[in-house]
Design an enzyme around this catalytic site. Structure first.
Site, PDB file in Angstrom:
ATOM      1  N   THR A 135      -8.499   3.935   8.694  1.00  0.00           N
ATOM      2  CA  THR A 135      -9.724   3.153   8.581  1.00  0.00           C
ATOM      3  C   THR A 135      -9.934   2.364   9.875  1.00  0.00           C
ATOM      4  OG1 THR A 135      -9.237   2.954   6.251  1.00  0.00           O
ATOM      5  CG2 THR A 135     -10.922   1.497   7.117  1.00  0.00           C
TER       6      THR A 135
ATOM      7  N   ARG B  33      -6.823  12.918   0.891  1.00  0.00           N
ATOM      8  CA  ARG B  33      -5.747  13.364   1.786  1.00  0.00           C
ATOM      9  C   ARG B  33      -4.385  12.785   1.393  1.00  0.00           C
ATOM     10  NH1 ARG B  33      -7.356  10.315   7.362  1.00  0.00           N
ATOM     11  NH2 ARG B  33      -9.317  11.361   6.923  1.00  0.00           N
TER      12      ARG B  33
ATOM     13  N   HIS C  59      -3.853  -4.346   7.786  1.00  0.00           N
ATOM     14  CA  HIS C  59      -3.958  -3.144   8.621  1.00  0.00           C
ATOM     15  C   HIS C  59      -3.047  -3.254   9.836  1.00  0.00           C
ATOM     16  CE1 HIS C  59      -5.968   0.749   9.009  1.00  0.00           C
ATOM     17  NE2 HIS C  59      -5.494   0.653  10.242  1.00  0.00           N
TER      18      HIS C  59
ATOM     19  N   HIS D  33       0.953   6.238   1.938  1.00  0.00           N
ATOM     20  CA  HIS D  33       1.664   7.189   2.795  1.00  0.00           C
ATOM     21  C   HIS D  33       2.910   7.778   2.146  1.00  0.00           C
ATOM     22  CE1 HIS D  33      -1.437   6.832   5.606  1.00  0.00           C
ATOM     23  NE2 HIS D  33      -1.316   5.517   5.653  1.00  0.00           N
TER      24      HIS D  33
ATOM     25  N   GLU E 108     -11.285  -9.130   3.109  1.00  0.00           N
ATOM     26  CA  GLU E 108     -10.012  -8.793   3.738  1.00  0.00           C
ATOM     27  C   GLU E 108     -10.290  -8.599   5.222  1.00  0.00           C
ATOM     28  OE1 GLU E 108      -7.365  -6.152   1.762  1.00  0.00           O
ATOM     29  OE2 GLU E 108      -6.492  -5.444   3.639  1.00  0.00           O
TER      30      GLU E 108
ATOM     31  N   ASN F 272       0.856  -1.192   0.000  1.00  0.00           N
ATOM     32  CA  ASN F 272       0.000   0.000   0.000  1.00  0.00           C
ATOM     33  C   ASN F 272       0.899   1.252   0.000  1.00  0.00           C
ATOM     34  OD1 ASN F 272      -1.436   2.271   1.114  1.00  0.00           O
ATOM     35  ND2 ASN F 272      -3.081   0.884   1.659  1.00  0.00           N
TER      36      ASN F 272
ATOM     37  N   ARG G 179      -9.253   8.294  -1.103  1.00  0.00           N
ATOM     38  CA  ARG G 179     -10.218   8.730  -0.088  1.00  0.00           C
ATOM     39  C   ARG G 179     -11.070   9.855  -0.618  1.00  0.00           C
ATOM     40  NH1 ARG G 179      -8.797   6.971   5.499  1.00  0.00           N
ATOM     41  NH2 ARG G 179     -10.589   8.249   6.034  1.00  0.00           N
TER      42      ARG G 179
ATOM     43  N   GLU H 285      -8.664   0.722  -3.121  1.00  0.00           N
ATOM     44  CA  GLU H 285      -9.506   0.789  -1.923  1.00  0.00           C
ATOM     45  C   GLU H 285     -10.370   2.037  -2.014  1.00  0.00           C
ATOM     46  OE1 GLU H 285      -7.216   0.907   1.615  1.00  0.00           O
ATOM     47  OE2 GLU H 285      -6.401  -1.078   1.328  1.00  0.00           O
TER      48      GLU H 285
ATOM     49  N   HIS I 131      -5.553   3.712  -1.716  1.00  0.00           N
ATOM     50  CA  HIS I 131      -6.874   4.105  -1.201  1.00  0.00           C
ATOM     51  C   HIS I 131      -7.164   5.521  -1.664  1.00  0.00           C
ATOM     52  CE1 HIS I 131      -9.534   4.499   2.699  1.00  0.00           C
ATOM     53  NE2 HIS I 131     -10.185   4.841   1.600  1.00  0.00           N
TER      54      HIS I 131
END
Ligand code: PXP
Length: 244
Positions: free
Chosen positions: A101, A49, A194, A10, A151, A7, A45, A70, A43
């Protein structure tokens, strides 16, 4: 075979802190591919962000690995997914104010809505995944509405580990094992993710029904010290050791 989905959200968080073009999450995705990732997760969003619409455009154009998009179950996100038709779409709960999340999707409480929501995505050829907790009713509802994948949320297990609440961590791990077995029996492909780190990934990777782990924040954090490629390789090594 246990796949590793990296992922890259970030990387975009750091970029967006300054409004510069760097660090570029698409460059990170290519590096992850070279380091042995089996897929890329991003993801998009509602508040943008981290990952932007332009990032998704560029990932779809340039990525060789399958993209797992996502997104929240909103009409806007559904339209974006139908335009791009990524390999997989993972539906996650999303609230504007939350830091990350929190908790899984309430599939059992929104069964009719989610069945309608995922139908066009399935028809478009996307593998639909639902990000849920390990509760039996959520897993059964996911199977009933025709999701290909669930998931399982490993956030609580990881938090208990970090906080040293080891008895609760072990109960949570046991519940994740039961959930994975139940989902597998119902014909769902089972993923997890996660909060996973080098320390917490082993017991999760050892759950034989799991086919994929999606890991982001810790890998990007560790890449400050190790570099992204070595961090991904070390995670892969931990996963493989747990499976062996
Ligand atoms: N899986 C899902 C469905 C997620 O929403 C996230 C966080 O975006 C992850 C996996 C990865 O979590 P982390 O960044 O904590 O590794």
């Amino acid at each position: 075979m246990l796949r590793l989905g990296v992922n890259i959200d970030h990387v975009a968080t750091i970029r967006n802190a300054r409004g510069t073009p760097w660090p570029d999450p698409v460059r990170a995705a290519k590096l992850a591919e070279e380091a042995g990732a089996d897929g890329i997760t991003a993801h998009l969003r509602e508040d943008r962000r981290h990952i932007s619409d332009g990032d998704i455009d560029r990932l779809m154009e340039s990525l060789h690995l399958p993209l797992n998009l996502e997104m929240a179950a909103t009409a806007e996100m559904q339209a974006i997914a139908l335009r791009h038709r990524p390999h997989a779409v993972c539906i996650v709960p999303e609230k504007r104010e939350e830091r990350t999340t929190e908790g899984g999707l309430d599939v059992a409480g929104n069964e009719a809505f989610l069945a309608d929501f995922i139908a066009p995505l399935r028809e478009a050829g996307c593998r639909v995944s639902l990000f849920i907790g390990h509760e039996q009713d959520q897993i059964e509802a996911a199977a009933r509405i025709g999701a290909a994948v669930v998931e399982l949320h490993t956030g609580a297990y990881c938090d208990f580990d970090t906080e040293g609440r080891l008895a609760e961590r072990d109960l949570e791990l046991e519940a994740l094992r039961r959930g994975a077995a139940q989902a597998h029996l119902l014909g769902l492909e089972v993923h997890a993710g996660h909060g996973l780190t080098f320390d917490t990934v082993g017991p999760i990777a050892a759950i034989s029904e799991l086919r994929e782990l999606n890991i982001g924040h810790f890998l990007i954090a560790e890449s400050v010290f190790l570099g992204l490629g070595p961090a991904i390789r070390e995670m892969r090594r931990n996963m493989d050791a747990a499976r062996a």
